[in-house]
Design a protein around this motif. Structure first.
Motif, PDB file in Angstrom:
ATOM      1  N   THR A 222      11.057   2.876  -6.083  1.00  0.00           N
ATOM      2  CA  THR A 222       9.804   2.272  -5.621  1.00  0.00           C
ATOM      3  C   THR A 222       9.428   1.086  -6.493  1.00  0.00           C
ATOM      4  O   THR A 222       9.012   0.036  -5.989  1.00  0.00           O
ATOM      5  CB  THR A 222       8.681   3.312  -5.638  1.00  0.00           C
ATOM      6  OG1 THR A 222       9.060   4.433  -4.821  1.00  0.00           O
ATOM      7  CG2 THR A 222       7.383   2.728  -5.104  1.00  0.00           C
TER       8      THR A 222
ATOM      9  N   THR B  34       0.832  -1.205   0.000  1.00  0.00           N
ATOM     10  CA  THR B  34       0.000   0.000   0.000  1.00  0.00           C
ATOM     11  C   THR B  34       0.865   1.254   0.000  1.00  0.00           C
ATOM     12  O   THR B  34       0.600   2.207  -0.743  1.00  0.00           O
ATOM     13  CB  THR B  34      -0.924  -0.001   1.234  1.00  0.00           C
ATOM     14  OG1 THR B  34      -1.828  -1.107   1.147  1.00  0.00           O
ATOM     15  CG2 THR B  34      -1.715   1.292   1.322  1.00  0.00           C
ATOM     16  N   ALA B  35       1.915   1.256   0.842  1.00  0.00           N
ATOM     17  CA  ALA B  35       2.809   2.414   0.895  1.00  0.00           C
ATOM     18  C   ALA B  35       3.549   2.610  -0.428  1.00  0.00           C
ATOM     19  O   ALA B  35       3.673   3.741  -0.927  1.00  0.00           O
ATOM     20  CB  ALA B  35       3.808   2.239   2.041  1.00  0.00           C
TER      21      ALA B  35
ATOM     22  N   ASP C 198       2.578   1.627  -3.403  1.00  0.00           N
ATOM     23  CA  ASP C 198       1.626   2.103  -4.398  1.00  0.00           C
ATOM     24  C   ASP C 198       1.298   3.574  -4.182  1.00  0.00           C
ATOM     25  O   ASP C 198       1.088   4.321  -5.146  1.00  0.00           O
ATOM     26  CB  ASP C 198       0.341   1.266  -4.338  1.00  0.00           C
ATOM     27  CG  ASP C 198      -0.635   1.639  -5.429  1.00  0.00           C
ATOM     28  OD1 ASP C 198      -0.425   1.216  -6.590  1.00  0.00           O
ATOM     29  OD2 ASP C 198      -1.607   2.378  -5.146  1.00  0.00           O
ATOM     30  N   GLY C 199       1.258   4.006  -2.907  1.00  0.00           N
ATOM     31  CA  GLY C 199       1.004   5.416  -2.638  1.00  0.00           C
ATOM     32  C   GLY C 199       2.098   6.311  -3.183  1.00  0.00           C
ATOM     33  O   GLY C 199       1.821   7.370  -3.752  1.00  0.00           O
TER      34      GLY C 199
ATOM     35  N   SER D 231      -3.535  -5.813  -5.583  1.00  0.00           N
ATOM     36  CA  SER D 231      -4.528  -5.445  -4.572  1.00  0.00           C
ATOM     37  C   SER D 231      -5.628  -6.482  -4.466  1.00  0.00           C
ATOM     38  O   SER D 231      -6.110  -6.783  -3.355  1.00  0.00           O
ATOM     39  CB  SER D 231      -5.121  -4.065  -4.874  1.00  0.00           C
ATOM     40  OG  SER D 231      -5.794  -4.056  -6.122  1.00  0.00           O
TER      41      SER D 231
ATOM     42  N   GLY E 162      -3.028   4.422   0.147  1.00  0.00           N
ATOM     43  CA  GLY E 162      -1.864   4.895  -0.587  1.00  0.00           C
ATOM     44  C   GLY E 162      -2.223   5.990  -1.572  1.00  0.00           C
ATOM     45  O   GLY E 162      -1.595   7.061  -1.594  1.00  0.00           O
TER      46      GLY E 162
END
Length: 423
Positions: free
Chosen positions: A380, A212-213, A215-216, A327, A346
């Protein structure tokens, strides 16, 4: 091009509801801020502060409502979020001071985040063997709807009267109400029985939280075209201003035409991690090209920027496809709404913090900031496959698949899942 209509009746109902919804969203995204500054006459600083507060409020809503969708029936919960969004949007007409504006925009933004989480179990239930591909189709529909809404909003901005802006708000609310009404045609999805264990299981899934982080951070890319490039064009590049609209048009057309195709090969969590890695490289290249446009002759600046937008959009297709896959595939079926609500955190943080970060790095700092931003995207993307492998090793089991707390067998040892027939 994606198929004009999905394969099944329920998918068509969801797509129709989504299309009407996003026409309303296109109205608001294009001229919502102008409504509050030009028609309501709130200072721009207050509008920005209110939108920031609403962004933070919406972060917590998706998780709670996603769990409600799992345990109380996704169709009804999703319809309720659309009704709340209708009422909140209609309340914009009465928002003539700062605190009334904050209340209305918090309710509308919170309902939007809740709706995305509540819709996820519907997509998974009716999406066939590959709900991720149906989600990609919905993204193409979303871009078409937002484009039509933006065209209507352009008329409102051109007229510029108080009445025209109020018609925009009313049209926005009507679109959300119509979207809820369409859901009456959708067969209900039975609630998932509650299972033993923590109520907020998604918040305890550390590998999923890491994804999630990541993807944020990657989702900040969505603000490059809407925040960073317009400001860059105005302040640092000798290129015509119409290029701002041109970049958005190129991006929208490519997404509508290619999102479904880009998602076809991303059919496993491993492939999703690889898509993140490719998208990070694409964003690094596009950011570098944008940086090189500063000070270049007009023809060179236009060429560099348009090439950068095409490369960026390819990266966006891979990023979206990877996000759809990991997801859904790494979320247990009995907690789809809750997990997808967490995954939405995110994007919510990117929505709230991304514009300030891009302005500080790419506009205030200038050319070096674009390289730093591109490197952040690339790093990332490189981290995503490692996070996916960690999440696969610790993926929670659905009820009935094995002892509680037992780790799921890695996908490499399991029989492959049949894919949805390609259109």
């Amino acid at each position: 091009m994606p198929p004009l209509l999905p394969d099944t009746g329920p998918q068509r109902v969801i797509a129709a509801s989504n299309f009407v919804n996003t026409v309303g969203s296109g109205l608001y995204l294009t001229a919502g801020v102008l409504y509050f500054t030009q028609a309501v006459h709130l200072p721009a600083g207050q509008v920005g502060l209110g939108l920031g507060i609403a962004g933070f409020v919406s972060l917590a809503v998706g998780i709670a409502v996603g769990r409600l969708a799992d345990t109380h029936g996704a169709r009804g919960v999703y319809a309720i979020t659309l009704v709340v969004r209708t009422a909140a949007t209609a309340g914009f007409v009465f928002a003539d001071d700062f605190w009334t504006f904050v209340l209305a925009v918090c309710a509308a933004t919170g309902a939007q985040a809740a709706g995305l989480a509540a819709r996820s179990p519907l997509i998974r239930h009716y999406g066939g063997d590959r709900p991720q591909r149906f989600r990609a189709y919905l993204r193409s529909v979303t871009n078409i709807g937002i484009s039509l809404g933006a065209l209507l909003a352009g008329w409102v901005v051109q007229v510029g009267t108080h009445t025209a802006y109020q018609l925009l708000v009313v049209g926005n609310a009507v679109a959300f109400a119509a979207s809820a009404a369409v859901l009456v045609l959708l067969p209900p999805v039975a609630p998932v029985p509650a299972v033993d264990g923590p109520r907020r299981v998604a918040l305890r899934d550390r590998p999923y939280l890491l994804l999630t982080a990541l993807d944020g951070i990657m989702a900040i890319q969505f603000k490059v075209l809407t925040v960073a490039i317009p400001l860059w064009l105005v302040e640092a590049v000798t290129a015509p201003r119409w290029l701002i609209s041109g970049t958005m048009l190129v991006n929208t057309v490519i997404v509508i035409a290619c999102q479904v195709r880009a998602s076809r090969a991303v059919d496993s969590p491993v492939a999703g991690g690889a898509a993140y890695r490719r998208s990070g490289v694409a964003f690094l290249v596009s950011c570098s090209l944008i940086s090189l446009s500063a000070g270049a002759p007009t023809w060179a600046a236009v060429t560099l920027l348009m090439t950068a937008v095409v490369v960026h959009t390819v990266g966006e297709l891979w990023h979206a496809a990877g996000g759809f896959e990991v997801s859904f595939a790494l979320a247990p079926r009995h907690a789809t709404g809750q997990y997808l609500g967490v995954f939405g955190l995110g994007a919510g943080l990117a929505e709230t913090l991304g514009p300030g970060l891009l302005i500080a790095l790419c506009i205030t700092w200038g050319r070096p900031g674009w390289y730093v931003m591109g490197a952040l995207f690339a790093l990332t993307g490189l981290a995503a496959p490692l996070a996916v492998r960690w999440a696969q090793r610790h993926q929670p089991l659905d009820p009935g698949e094995g002892p509680a707390g037992h780790e799921r067998t890695p996908p490499a040892r399991r029989a492959p899942v049949a894919s949805m027939p390609q259109s």
